[in-house]
Design an enzyme around this catalytic site. Structure first.
Site: not given
Ligand code: FAD
Length: 460
Positions: A323, A194, A340, A37
């Site tokens: 997250d 949204e 961010q 992500g």
């Molecule tokens: C519907 C929605 C709207 C949003 N809108 C906004 C916005 O407008 N502005 C904003 O700033 N933020 C927004 N967010 C929040 C933002 O998208 C998250 O804060 C961000 O994606 C977090 O990034 P991350 O890398 O921590 O996790 P994620 O982006 O969730 O990535 C996690 C990754 O881990 C992988 N994964 C999970 N479990 C496993 C496993 N067991 N084995 C292998 N891989 C795994 C997943 O496939 C994924 O690719 C939104 C979130 C959602 C759901």
């Protein structure tokens, strides 16, 4: 003879009892990143010039741009416009190997990541598997009210929404038709706002003149929020503006209302039960279950407590970002689960690993807040950028520009701009496809969904 791994404490991986001649062992420390992500990709990119080999593992082969996922759920965009293969994103970074695999655990004693079908040893680990929908102890609600965290869920929502309109066209019982045309969104944060705004536009604009036995504009859209206001954390002026915009679009907003129960075909609120075939969940998330291996089980929101360097206190070779991390801002406040924070945290985790490899001390996380925004249909949004509080079209234009800029590839940017321009002119939604084979009489569940439910029930 099988290759045996022996572990000395420390970052190096040693091979003993090596078999016949084979490829030379790579002496560079092995950094494993879980999740592709925002945080995982930023961590990988930050390690571009570091003397390490990186393995990034994700259960999907694509990076998902979650901020635009609601547009897939509401048919403005197609899946490929908000997702891109992780392997392609990192193809020029020669020190990264991308693996498709589902991580089921972390063996802290053996320094190994446990996959469904194997194990991967690490010297340094960066965990960024994000969050999952939380139903506050009512996991059975998930079968009725899909959340919006994955592409599969977005497509489930799209199917449910457009199928409800299709079924209403054939329905002769007025009560049942009313239930089919009632959509309840639970949770008044950015995602709920949204979704509700987009549903209102679908019924009032997109589907206008397309049905013969009812007027889609009669659809009832409710946004139910347990707290006192929508968009918790935003300034009062903006939450009021958001509410007014939603109401103008025809959304019934109920704040201070906690959902008591959700069952097929109905939602129970404290003062009434609403017959609704479509209930969507945007009320809460919790840290990914992998966090339990890292000490998250007792923390608030299921997030993993980390040091200010994003390391685990008890395992300094493990970092958690995005997250999943319970990271804090400069005033000690919990940082929100937004893109961010994930990008900046992932980048720091990568840089800190590079520093450790070079024998330097890791640096603390200083989050730079670039602002918050949420959109309410075409033309309207609310945005807080530093001291600026914007609402209406200007906020929407800024929202659109920023989201385009952060899309991962030029191709996605061009495709999204084109779709939006077309939708702007025609008020149409290009991706109104109902996919999946319905097998229930009400047609809202597909065989695949029923099979999943069945499997889960048997496992339970
Ligand atoms: C519907 C929605 C709207 C949003 N809108 C906004 C916005 O407008 N502005 C904003 O700033 N933020 C927004 N967010 C929040 C933002 O998208 C998250 O804060 C961000 O994606 C977090 O990034 P991350 O890398 O921590 O996790 P994620 O982006 O969730 O990535 C996690 C990754 O881990 C992988 N994964 C999970 N479990 C496993 C496993 N067991 N084995 C292998 N891989 C795994 C997943 O496939 C994924 O690719 C939104 C979130 C959602 C759901």
């Amino acid at each position: 003879m099988a290759t045996m791994l022996s572990r000395e404490p420390g970052p190096q991986l040693h091979l003993v009892d090596a078999p016949e001649p084979q490829a030379p062992v790579d002496p560079r420390p092995h950094v494993v990143i879980l999740g592709g992500g925002f945080a995982g990709l930023s961590a990988a990119k930050a390690l571009r010039k570091a003397p390490v080999r990186v393995t990034l593992i994700d259960k999907r082969n694509f990076h998902l741009f979650q901020p635009l996922l609601y547009q897939v759920a509401t048919a403005s965009l197609s899946p490929a416009e908000v997702a891109y293969p992780i392997r392609a994103i990192l193809r020029r970074q020669r020190n990264v190997t991308v693996l498709l695999g589902e991580v089921t655990g972390i063996d802290l004693d053996r320094w190994e990541v446990v996959l469904k079908d194997g194990r991967v040893p690490y010297d340094y680990l960066i965990v960024t598997t994000g969050t999952q929908s939380s139903y506050f102890g009512h996991d059975d609600w998930s079968q009725v009210a899909p959340g919006l965290k994955s592409m599969e869920e977005a497509l489930t929502i799209r199917r449910k929404v457009f199928r409800a309109f299709e079924l209403a066209e054939r329905e002769t019982d007025p009560d049942r038709r009313r239930a089919l045309l009632t959509f309840v969104v639970v949770g008044g944060g950015a995602t709920g706002v949204e979704l509700a705004g987009a549903l209102a536009e679908i019924s009032r604009q997109t589907l206008r003149d397309e049905f013969r036995t009812f007027d889609p504009a009669d659809a009832r859209i409710l946004l139910v929020e347990g707290g006192p206001t929508l968009l918790r954390g935003y300034p009062e002026r903006l939450t009021t503006a958001a509410r007014r915009s939603l109401e103008k679009l025809g959304v019934e907003v109920r704040t201070g209302t906690r959902v008591q129960d959700i069952a097929p075909g109905r939602v129970r609120l404290p003062d009434e039960t609403i017959a609704a075939e479509t209930v969507l969940w945007a009320a809460g998330v919790t840290g990914h279950e992998l966090g339990n291996d890292l000490g998250a089980s007792h923390s608030r929101g299921g997030r993993v407590p980390v040091l200010d360097t994003l390391q685990l206190a008890a395992h300094r070779n493990i970092f958690v970002a995005g997250d999943l991390a319970a990271s804090v801002g400069k005033n000690g406040e919990d940082l929100p689960g937004v893109a961010q924070v994930a990008m900046q945290g992932g980048k720091l985790a990568g840089k800190n690993v590079a520093r450790l490899v070079k024998g330097k001390a890791p640096k603390p996380f200083h989050y730079f807040d670039k602002g918050n925004m949420a959109t309410i249909g075409w033309n309207r949004a609310v945005a807080q950028i530093g001291p600026l509080q914007l609402s209406g079209f200007v906020a929407w234009a800024i929202w659109a520009l920023i989201h385009i800029a952060y899309l991962i590839t030029y191709r996605s940017r061009a495709a999204v701009m084109l779709q939006w321009a077309w939708a702007w002119i025609t008020r149409n939604r290009a991706a109104r496809l109902i996919t999946g084979v319905p097998s229930t009489t009400d047609g809202t569940r597909t065989r695949e969904e029923l099979a999943d439910i069945d499997t889960e029930a048997r496992a339970a």
